[in-house]
Enzyme design. Sequence first.
Site, mmCIF file in Angstrom:
data_model
loop_
_atom_site.group_PDB
_atom_site.id
_atom_site.type_symbol
_atom_site.label_atom_id
_atom_site.label_comp_id
_atom_site.label_asym_id
_atom_site.label_seq_id
_atom_site.Cartn_x
_atom_site.Cartn_y
_atom_site.Cartn_z
ATOM 1 N N LYS A 1 -10.118 -20.791 -28.213
ATOM 2 C CA LYS A 1 -9.867 -20.736 -29.653
ATOM 3 C C LYS A 1 -11.131 -21.098 -30.429
ATOM 4 C CE LYS A 1 -6.754 -22.778 -33.133
ATOM 5 N NZ LYS A 1 -5.648 -23.749 -33.324
ATOM 6 N N HIS B 1 -13.238 -18.435 -33.082
ATOM 7 C CA HIS B 1 -13.298 -18.763 -34.505
ATOM 8 C C HIS B 1 -14.703 -19.120 -34.987
ATOM 9 C CE1 HIS B 1 -8.985 -18.902 -33.801
ATOM 10 N NE2 HIS B 1 -8.831 -18.758 -35.099
ATOM 11 N N HIS C 1 -9.551 -11.268 -32.068
ATOM 12 C CA HIS C 1 -8.465 -11.799 -31.233
ATOM 13 C C HIS C 1 -7.104 -11.476 -31.842
ATOM 14 C CE1 HIS C 1 -9.294 -15.099 -34.099
ATOM 15 N NE2 HIS C 1 -8.024 -15.430 -33.951
ATOM 16 N N LYS D 1 -6.372 -29.866 -40.146
ATOM 17 C CA LYS D 1 -6.671 -28.549 -39.579
ATOM 18 C C LYS D 1 -8.157 -28.243 -39.736
ATOM 19 C CE LYS D 1 -3.725 -25.844 -38.464
ATOM 20 N NZ LYS D 1 -3.104 -25.558 -37.128
ATOM 21 N N CYS E 1 1.442 -19.501 -38.761
ATOM 22 C CA CYS E 1 0.360 -18.570 -38.433
ATOM 23 C C CYS E 1 -0.365 -19.135 -37.211
ATOM 24 C CB CYS E 1 -0.647 -18.441 -39.566
ATOM 25 S SG CYS E 1 0.022 -18.593 -41.226
ATOM 26 N N SER E 2 -0.458 -18.352 -36.150
ATOM 27 C CA SER E 2 -1.134 -18.868 -34.963
ATOM 28 C C SER E 2 -1.464 -17.716 -34.028
ATOM 29 C CB SER E 2 -0.271 -19.933 -34.278
ATOM 30 O OG SER E 2 -1.029 -20.626 -33.304
ATOM 31 N N GLU F 1 -12.017 -16.495 -39.428
ATOM 32 C CA GLU F 1 -10.940 -15.770 -38.769
ATOM 33 C C GLU F 1 -11.308 -14.295 -38.667
ATOM 34 O OE1 GLU F 1 -8.373 -16.853 -37.310
ATOM 35 O OE2 GLU F 1 -7.650 -18.690 -38.242
ATOM 36 N N GLU G 1 -8.928 -11.306 -36.928
ATOM 37 C CA GLU G 1 -7.707 -11.152 -36.162
ATOM 38 C C GLU G 1 -7.041 -9.803 -36.420
ATOM 39 O OE1 GLU G 1 -6.165 -15.786 -36.395
ATOM 40 O OE2 GLU G 1 -5.315 -14.337 -37.808
#
Length: 261
Positions: free
Chosen positions: A64, A68, A79, A102, A114-115, A177, A179
């Site tokens: 992760k 990021h 991702h 966070k 959101c994940s 991010e 995604e």
Amino acid sequence: MVIRRFSSSLYRQSALYFGPQIRARMSTSVDQIFAKLDSTQVALMEEICILINENDQVIGSETKKNTHLLENINKGMLHRAFSAFLFNSEGKLLLQQRATEKITFPDHWTNTCCSHPLHFAEELDERDAIGVKRAAQRKLDQELGIEPGQIPLDAFHYITRIHYLAPNVPYDGVFGEHEIDYILFIQRDVTFKANPNEAKDARYVNEEELRSLLNSADTDGVLITPWFRLICDRFLFTWWRHLTNLQSIEDHSTIHRMVGS
């Protein structure tokens, strides 16, 4: 905007891509930042995410943390993710405010959860997006204390996918991010108890209340995640009107390109 393609070997070997001196500087910088951050959130950055190409085909895996890092995002690393929208029987949407702890987008209001699905068999399963749904069920429990029995997998509706890119806010020059985000809707009455390390607040809103929140956010100093803002601006209020007939808005063949939006 042209999105460059990168070979899967870059993704599989991203830890080896940069020369030793550059990698050492990057590692030192990130380690210095991590030393000041919440230890639980730092540990979660070692989870293994699913690397994909821009057609949402799996090409590898990476932590992760590395998925990021802007250094990698700017070279095309992409991702798989999900955004879950949970509505109650009154048609109200549950929002959460991300915790101050966070690492990316702290204190921002966003959709229910959101994940990311992780790179193991159960969450890699692409049949009817069941792997992504399993990830959503797992994270709704972790973040909001919504037990899996309250949100069975067959209650999730996979709507469509969006592709977006955003630097971290507050901007740190380190994280961001990038995604392809699976949009999941679910309508259930649930009990929840926010995990304070994940969500500092959560509340239900109707359409009018959400429009008011979005319209006044900048003036009132309310932070909104960029993906949630994009989804609201382009799709959400139309989708909301179809809660009783979600099949009519499902579009599994399109990846909505919102990069640069």
